[in-house]
Each structure stands twice: as C-alpha cells, then as structure tokens.
Design a protein around this motif. Sequence first.
Motif, PDB file in Angstrom:
ATOM      1  N   ALA A   5       0.834  -1.217   0.000  1.00 38.65           N
ATOM      2  CA  ALA A   5       0.000   0.000   0.000  1.00 38.65           C
ATOM      3  C   ALA A   5       0.860   1.254   0.000  1.00 38.65           C
ATOM      4  O   ALA A   5       0.534   2.255  -0.641  1.00 38.65           O
ATOM      5  N   MET A   6       1.968   1.192   0.726  1.00 39.55           N
ATOM      6  CA  MET A   6       2.875   2.331   0.785  1.00 39.55           C
ATOM      7  C   MET A   6       3.440   2.638  -0.605  1.00 39.55           C
ATOM      8  O   MET A   6       3.473   3.801  -1.037  1.00 39.55           O
ATOM      9  N   LYS A   7       3.865   1.601  -1.314  1.00 40.94           N
ATOM     10  CA  LYS A   7       4.396   1.789  -2.670  1.00 40.94           C
ATOM     11  C   LYS A   7       3.319   2.326  -3.613  1.00 40.94           C
ATOM     12  O   LYS A   7       3.582   3.199  -4.456  1.00 40.94           O
ATOM     13  N   MET A   8       2.101   1.804  -3.465  1.00 46.75           N
ATOM     14  CA  MET A   8       1.005   2.244  -4.314  1.00 46.75           C
ATOM     15  C   MET A   8       0.673   3.715  -4.073  1.00 46.75           C
ATOM     16  O   MET A   8       0.448   4.485  -5.021  1.00 46.75           O
ATOM     17  N   MET A   9       0.674   4.129  -2.810  1.00 44.44           N
ATOM     18  CA  MET A   9       0.388   5.527  -2.503  1.00 44.44           C
ATOM     19  C   MET A   9       1.494   6.447  -3.019  1.00 44.44           C
ATOM     20  O   MET A   9       1.224   7.559  -3.483  1.00 44.44           O
ATOM     21  N   LYS A  10       2.738   5.994  -2.955  1.00 44.20           N
ATOM     22  CA  LYS A  10       3.829   6.789  -3.512  1.00 44.20           C
ATOM     23  C   LYS A  10       3.614   7.053  -4.999  1.00 44.20           C
ATOM     24  O   LYS A  10       3.869   8.159  -5.497  1.00 44.20           O
ATOM     25  N   ARG A  11       3.140   6.027  -5.719  1.00 43.04           N
ATOM     26  CA  ARG A  11       2.862   6.196  -7.152  1.00 43.04           C
ATOM     27  C   ARG A  11       1.745   7.211  -7.382  1.00 43.04           C
ATOM     28  O   ARG A  11       1.806   8.034  -8.296  1.00 43.04           O
ATOM     29  N   ILE A  12       0.723   7.124  -6.543  1.00 43.85           N
ATOM     30  CA  ILE A  12      -0.400   8.071  -6.669  1.00 43.85           C
ATOM     31  C   ILE A  12       0.087   9.496  -6.427  1.00 43.85           C
ATOM     32  O   ILE A  12      -0.286  10.424  -7.154  1.00 43.85           O
ATOM     33  N   LEU A  13       0.946   9.677  -5.432  1.00 45.87           N
ATOM     34  CA  LEU A  13       1.448  11.008  -5.110  1.00 45.87           C
ATOM     35  C   LEU A  13       2.281  11.595  -6.248  1.00 45.87           C
ATOM     36  O   LEU A  13       2.287  12.811  -6.458  1.00 45.87           O
TER      37      LEU A  13
ATOM     38  N   GLY B  27      -0.125   1.901   5.503  1.00 46.82           N
ATOM     39  CA  GLY B  27       0.835   2.043   4.416  1.00 46.82           C
ATOM     40  C   GLY B  27       0.634   3.351   3.674  1.00 46.82           C
ATOM     41  O   GLY B  27       1.604   4.039   3.318  1.00 46.82           O
ATOM     42  N   ALA B  28      -0.624   3.711   3.448  1.00 41.86           N
ATOM     43  CA  ALA B  28      -0.937   4.995   2.807  1.00 41.86           C
ATOM     44  C   ALA B  28      -0.461   6.149   3.677  1.00 41.86           C
ATOM     45  O   ALA B  28       0.128   7.124   3.181  1.00 41.86           O
ATOM     46  N   LEU B  29      -0.696   6.035   4.971  1.00 41.03           N
ATOM     47  CA  LEU B  29      -0.260   7.073   5.911  1.00 41.03           C
ATOM     48  C   LEU B  29       1.257   7.244   5.884  1.00 41.03           C
ATOM     49  O   LEU B  29       1.771   8.369   5.838  1.00 41.03           O
ATOM     50  N   ALA B  30       1.985   6.129   5.875  1.00 43.90           N
ATOM     51  CA  ALA B  30       3.449   6.190   5.847  1.00 43.90           C
ATOM     52  C   ALA B  30       3.947   6.909   4.601  1.00 43.90           C
ATOM     53  O   ALA B  30       4.872   7.727   4.667  1.00 43.90           O
ATOM     54  N   ALA B  31       3.325   6.602   3.453  1.00 44.35           N
ATOM     55  CA  ALA B  31       3.735   7.247   2.199  1.00 44.35           C
ATOM     56  C   ALA B  31       3.459   8.743   2.238  1.00 44.35           C
ATOM     57  O   ALA B  31       4.283   9.549   1.787  1.00 44.35           O
ATOM     58  N   LEU B  32       2.331   9.130   2.782  1.00 50.22           N
ATOM     59  CA  LEU B  32       1.993  10.553   2.882  1.00 50.22           C
ATOM     60  C   LEU B  32       2.995  11.286   3.777  1.00 50.22           C
ATOM     61  O   LEU B  32       3.439  12.399   3.464  1.00 50.22           O
ATOM     62  N   GLN B  33       3.356  10.658   4.887  1.00 54.60           N
ATOM     63  CA  GLN B  33       4.297  11.292   5.803  1.00 54.60           C
ATOM     64  C   GLN B  33       5.702  11.381   5.199  1.00 54.60           C
ATOM     65  O   GLN B  33       6.383  12.408   5.326  1.00 54.60           O
ATOM     66  N   LEU B  34       6.137  10.318   4.524  1.00 48.59           N
ATOM     67  CA  LEU B  34       7.462  10.320   3.900  1.00 48.59           C
ATOM     68  C   LEU B  34       7.576  11.353   2.792  1.00 48.59           C
ATOM     69  O   LEU B  34       8.661  11.881   2.528  1.00 48.59           O
ATOM     70  N   ASN B  35       6.448  11.641   2.152  1.00 50.96           N
ATOM     71  CA  ASN B  35       6.444  12.615   1.067  1.00 50.96           C
ATOM     72  C   ASN B  35       6.037  14.012   1.542  1.00 50.96           C
ATOM     73  O   ASN B  35       5.749  14.886   0.730  1.00 50.96           O
ATOM     74  N   HIS B  36       5.973  14.173   2.865  1.00 45.88           N
ATOM     75  CA  HIS B  36       5.708  15.482   3.473  1.00 45.88           C
ATOM     76  C   HIS B  36       4.427  16.121   2.938  1.00 45.88           C
ATOM     77  O   HIS B  36       4.389  17.304   2.623  1.00 45.88           O
TER      78      HIS B  36
END
Length: 320
Positions: free
Chosen positions: A206-214, A233-242
């Motif tokens: 989910a984290m990888k998928m959210m990174k792609r969406i971002l 996983g979505a939350l982690a991607a959002l936080q990593l991408n600030h």
Amino acid sequence: MKKKRCLVLMVLLVCIFVGYSIKNRAEKTKIDLNSDTPLKFGATYMTMNNPYFIALNESIREVVEANGDILITRDPAQSQERQNAQIQEMIEEGVVAIFANPVDWEKITPALQACQEAGVAVINVDTDVKHKEYVISVIQSDNYQAGVQCAQDMMAKMDSARIVIMNHYNIKSTTQRVQGFLDTIEGYPQYEVVKEVSTTSELEVAMKMMKRILRTDLEFDVVLGGNDPTALGALAALQLNHVNNRVLIYGIDGSPDAKSMIQKGYLEGTSAQRPIEIGRTAAETAYTYLQGEKVDKNITVDVTLITKDNLSEFDMDGWQ
C-alpha cells in the motif's frame, strides 16, 4: 411420454447420487472425539504478514490446544498456488478440519474440492470463498457495514471529498467493504472517488502504491484502506512525502497500530473487527460439526467504528 419418463429417471438418479455423496462425506468426516490420540487441525491464511491473522490464528489455537489437539498453520504468502499445495499437504498429514482464509476466493476451489473428497471439514474464516457448497460454515465480520461506517463518519465531518480507495479485488471481504462505502455515498456528487487501486492488503504494498499516486499530483483529501495495514501504508507514504494537507484516512480492522495512530491524530478511524471472537467461534464450530451436530452456514460478527470519540472504550494494546 418417453421424454417425461426419461426426465423423471434422470431426476431420481441425481437425487440418489447426491444422497450417496452426502452420506459418504458424513461417514468420512465422522471423528472419535473421545480418542486419546490428539486430532490435527489445519489453518491457512492469505498471509501471516498481517497482525490480524496472527490474532485470529492464536484464538483458534487456544481452543484447539485446550482440547488437547494440534493446530498446523501454513502461510502461503499471497500465493494461491502455494495455498492449494499446502492444503493438500495438510490433508495428507491427516487433519480432520481446515480453517481456510483464501488468497483468491475463486482459485482456492480445487483445494476445497480435495478436502471434500478426503472428508476434511473446511471452516471458511474472515472472507468468503466463491463456492460455499464446499465449506461447512463461513465465519466473518459484517464487512459491508464496515464500509458503511467509514463513509458515514466521513460525510458527518466533510461537506465534500475527493476520495482514494485502496481495494483488494481478489478478496471478497475487501470488495464488500468498498461496496458498503460506495453505496453510502451514492447520490451525493460532492463525494467523488477520484482513484481506486488494488493492493494485496499489506502495509509495504500500500505504501508503494500511494507513492505512485502522489507522483501523479492527484488532489484528494480522503483515503479508504481496505484494511488497517493498507491504511497505515498509505499514511506512511503521505508522511514520507511530506504531504502536509489534511487527509482523512480510514482503515478496517481495529488493530493496536491503528488505534495508536488514531490517538496521535494521524488516522481518522478504523472499523473494528473481532479476530479473537471470530477465531474462537470458528474453532467451536469445527468441534460442534465433528461431534455430528448441526452448525450455522453463515455466522456474521458485528463491527464497530473506532475514532477519537470512543477510543477510550477499547484496549489500546490488544484486539477485540
């Protein structure tokens, strides 16, 4: 007249065959629960890379071992081919019943057929298999209502929303949750699904998928995860991408990790399942069936939406 006689004969033959099959299966499944030899039970889940399935399995194990019996657990790691092979291995190891959570609700069918042929009872847990005629009982959460609860909470808090849905198309429970969400917002154009993707219900995926969406610069302010690992996983991607704008994230499970993120204000809510209750009910249902008693074909366990408003009512460190 001849055609009518032939039809009647065919119906009689079918009835005889079905009756024989049921009787034969019942005889195969007849177990001596008073024997000193421990019974073997099998369990297989789509993945053990999910705390929910660990809690569910341990609840089943507690009942099985309290009866002096043995639980064999297998992890197919999201491979239906591997799961089917593992089920065949457990049949050969002499299990009397298998608790099955499918990787793919349809492609598990050959393994279920093998269980029926071997006289091994199948208890379907957490999410449907497509062909329920091969299972003794289905024990799962009210998955549709879980989606409804998340949608209702979102609508109470937001006048409009652009929504990303993270589904898992091979799993019936997840699609039921998404359907409950979609049915609730239907007729309200101010709540728009701008993206729907399929994951494997695991945090890393989910984290990888959210990174792609971002990376597409898609504008959204709500995420519905098909389960808690997906939401986290979505939350982690959002936080990593600030991503600093306010995004309401919903999960479904009621896991300790999700409750912690709700407490910290990062997750908006999770519709809580009860894996401890589901596991205990599944194990008790298996024993009831093996004793020759009738069991319910479908057992549904209620879900409860957890938000900051009612978080104090739940065990922060455990499952329901």
